[in-house]
Design an enzyme around this catalytic site. Structure first.
Site, PDB file in Angstrom:
ATOM      1  N   ARG A   1     -35.033  51.045  -3.589  1.00 39.55           N
ATOM      2  CA  ARG A   1     -34.655  52.007  -4.650  1.00 39.55           C
ATOM      3  C   ARG A   1     -33.316  51.551  -5.187  1.00 39.55           C
ATOM      4  NH1 ARG A   1     -34.675  58.496  -4.659  1.00 39.55           N
ATOM      5  NH2 ARG A   1     -36.882  58.009  -4.890  1.00 39.55           N
TER       6      ARG A   1
ATOM      7  N   ARG B   1     -37.177  62.095   0.437  1.00 41.53           N
ATOM      8  CA  ARG B   1     -38.620  61.952   0.632  1.00 41.53           C
ATOM      9  C   ARG B   1     -39.106  60.511   0.649  1.00 41.53           C
ATOM     10  NH1 ARG B   1     -37.457  66.629  -1.032  1.00 41.53           N
ATOM     11  NH2 ARG B   1     -35.963  65.423  -2.213  1.00 41.53           N
ATOM     12  N   THR B   2     -38.694  59.733  -0.341  1.00 44.02           N
ATOM     13  CA  THR B   2     -39.283  58.394  -0.463  1.00 44.02           C
ATOM     14  C   THR B   2     -38.940  57.549   0.757  1.00 44.02           C
ATOM     15  OG1 THR B   2     -39.028  58.617  -2.844  1.00 44.02           O
ATOM     16  CG2 THR B   2     -39.500  56.415  -2.008  1.00 44.02           C
TER      17      THR B   2
ATOM     18  N   LYS C   1     -18.960  43.957  -0.881  1.00 44.45           N
ATOM     19  CA  LYS C   1     -18.086  42.782  -0.999  1.00 44.45           C
ATOM     20  C   LYS C   1     -18.440  41.938  -2.213  1.00 44.45           C
ATOM     21  CE  LYS C   1     -18.495  42.384   3.989  1.00 44.45           C
ATOM     22  NZ  LYS C   1     -19.246  41.537   4.934  1.00 44.45           N
TER      23      LYS C   1
ATOM     24  N   HIS D   1     -41.504  55.008 -10.871  1.00 43.54           N
ATOM     25  CA  HIS D   1     -41.527  55.434  -9.469  1.00 43.54           C
ATOM     26  C   HIS D   1     -43.000  55.432  -9.064  1.00 43.54           C
ATOM     27  CE1 HIS D   1     -40.485  57.239  -5.789  1.00 43.54           C
ATOM     28  NE2 HIS D   1     -39.825  58.311  -6.205  1.00 43.54           N
TER      29      HIS D   1
END
Ligand code: CP
Length: 308
Positions: free
Chosen positions: A103, A53-54, A82, A131
């Site tokens: 995120r 969703r986000t 890396k 959030h």
């Protein structure tokens, strides 16, 4: 107040007036779409953790405002693999994009990103911490259902149920609700209660937070029941997880005695905690809630990019 250039890291950074401004801006965009508002602007989505969703609603929001999108959702395909640091990744992406949505599994990662980046950082969820954009869409949803949240009147009763310790959405939402004079009920398995830091915040704000022993009691007494999933990926003991998972599940039969106006919200994804048969009841509102993410994220993008 100005939002231009502002980071969106924690809901705690936003006063009540700021929150109302975001909600009003989202309402305007819902009534009057602005397909060219962000033409020529570029958003980067850096998703170091899974999301449906986000990420997709941010991308949809940017497209619907005429902007463009770059980013990644598979960290394995990036130079992080890396050994590149988060700070160095940000130092590069800030040169490519006008706004960055991140995120990350680590608490505080978005704030760290903001210390490096010259362009606005929007926190799409950091560890078990915050959030904030979910919180804006949760508040938008609750205010659409119950305008008295923002207009005043009889305080709403909002119940939080499930994993209140690791669920970052309930942390952000409780902090935000402290601006709106609600009553809060909590129902959580032992060991997964709301952390003291958030309870203390509510206490200081004069918000009554009452633990209740069962989902049934929360259903009977609430205007909004905010369910959360158990955060298996953050659970230290898999055996304990399996045991608790079965005990926090709501089904249609349990809603037989619910007030007609009760609405069930959930940040999604759900796993086991809301049975499918709840979807057909008048109480289910979680998919509409997720849909509100588009206009709310449009508003945040328009505001931090100085276009609203
Ligand atoms: N509500 C939410 O954050 O969903 P995603 O994890 O799918 O983005």
């Amino acid at each position: 107040m100005t939002f231009a250039g502002r980071h969106v890291l924690s809901i705690s950074d936003f006063a009540r007036a700021d929150i109302l401004h975001v909600l009003a801006s989202a309402g305007r965009l819902e009534r009057e779409p602005r397909p060219d508002l962000l033409a020529g602007r570029l958003m980067a989505t850096l998703f170091f953790e899974p999301s449906t969703r986000t990420r997709l609603s941010f991308e949809a929001a940017m497209h619907k405002l005429g902007g463009r999108v770059i980013g990644f959702s598979d960290v394995g395909s990036t130079s992080t693999k890396k050994g590149e640091s988060l700070a160095d990744t940000l130092r590069m992406v800030e040169q490519y994009a006008d706004v960055i949505v991140i995120r990350h599994p680590r608490d505080g990662a978005a704030r760290l990103a903001s210390e490096v980046s010259r362009v606005p950082i929007i926190n799409g969820g950091d560890g078990a911490n915050q959030h904030p954009t979910q919180t804006f869409l949760d508040l938008y949803t609750i205010a659409k259902l119950f305008p008295r949240l923002v207009d005043g009147g009889e305080p709403l009763t909002i119940a939080f149920a499930g994993d209140l310790r690791y669920g970052r959405t309930v942390h952000s939402l409780l902090v935000a609700l402290c601006h709106f004079g609600v009553r809060v009920l909590t129902v959580a398995p032992r060991g997964l209660e709301m952390p003291d830091t958030y309870l203390n915040h509510a206490f200081t704000a004069g918000i009554d937070v009452e633990p209740v022993p069962s989902l049934q009691e929360a259903v009977r007494r609430s205007d909004v029941l905010y369910m959360t999933r158990l955060q298996e990926e953050r659970f230290p003991d898999p055996l304990e997880f399996g045991h608790i998972k079965a005990s926090y599940r709501i089904n249609a039969a349990m809603l037989a005695g619910a007030p007609a106006h009760l609405r069930i919200l959930h940040p999604l994804p759900r796993v086991n905690e809301i049975a499918i048969d709840v979807d057909r009841t008048e109480h289910a509102h979680y998919f509409a809630q997720a849909g509100n993410g588009i206009v709310v994220r449009q508003a945040l993008l328009g505001l931090v990019l100085g276009k609203m």
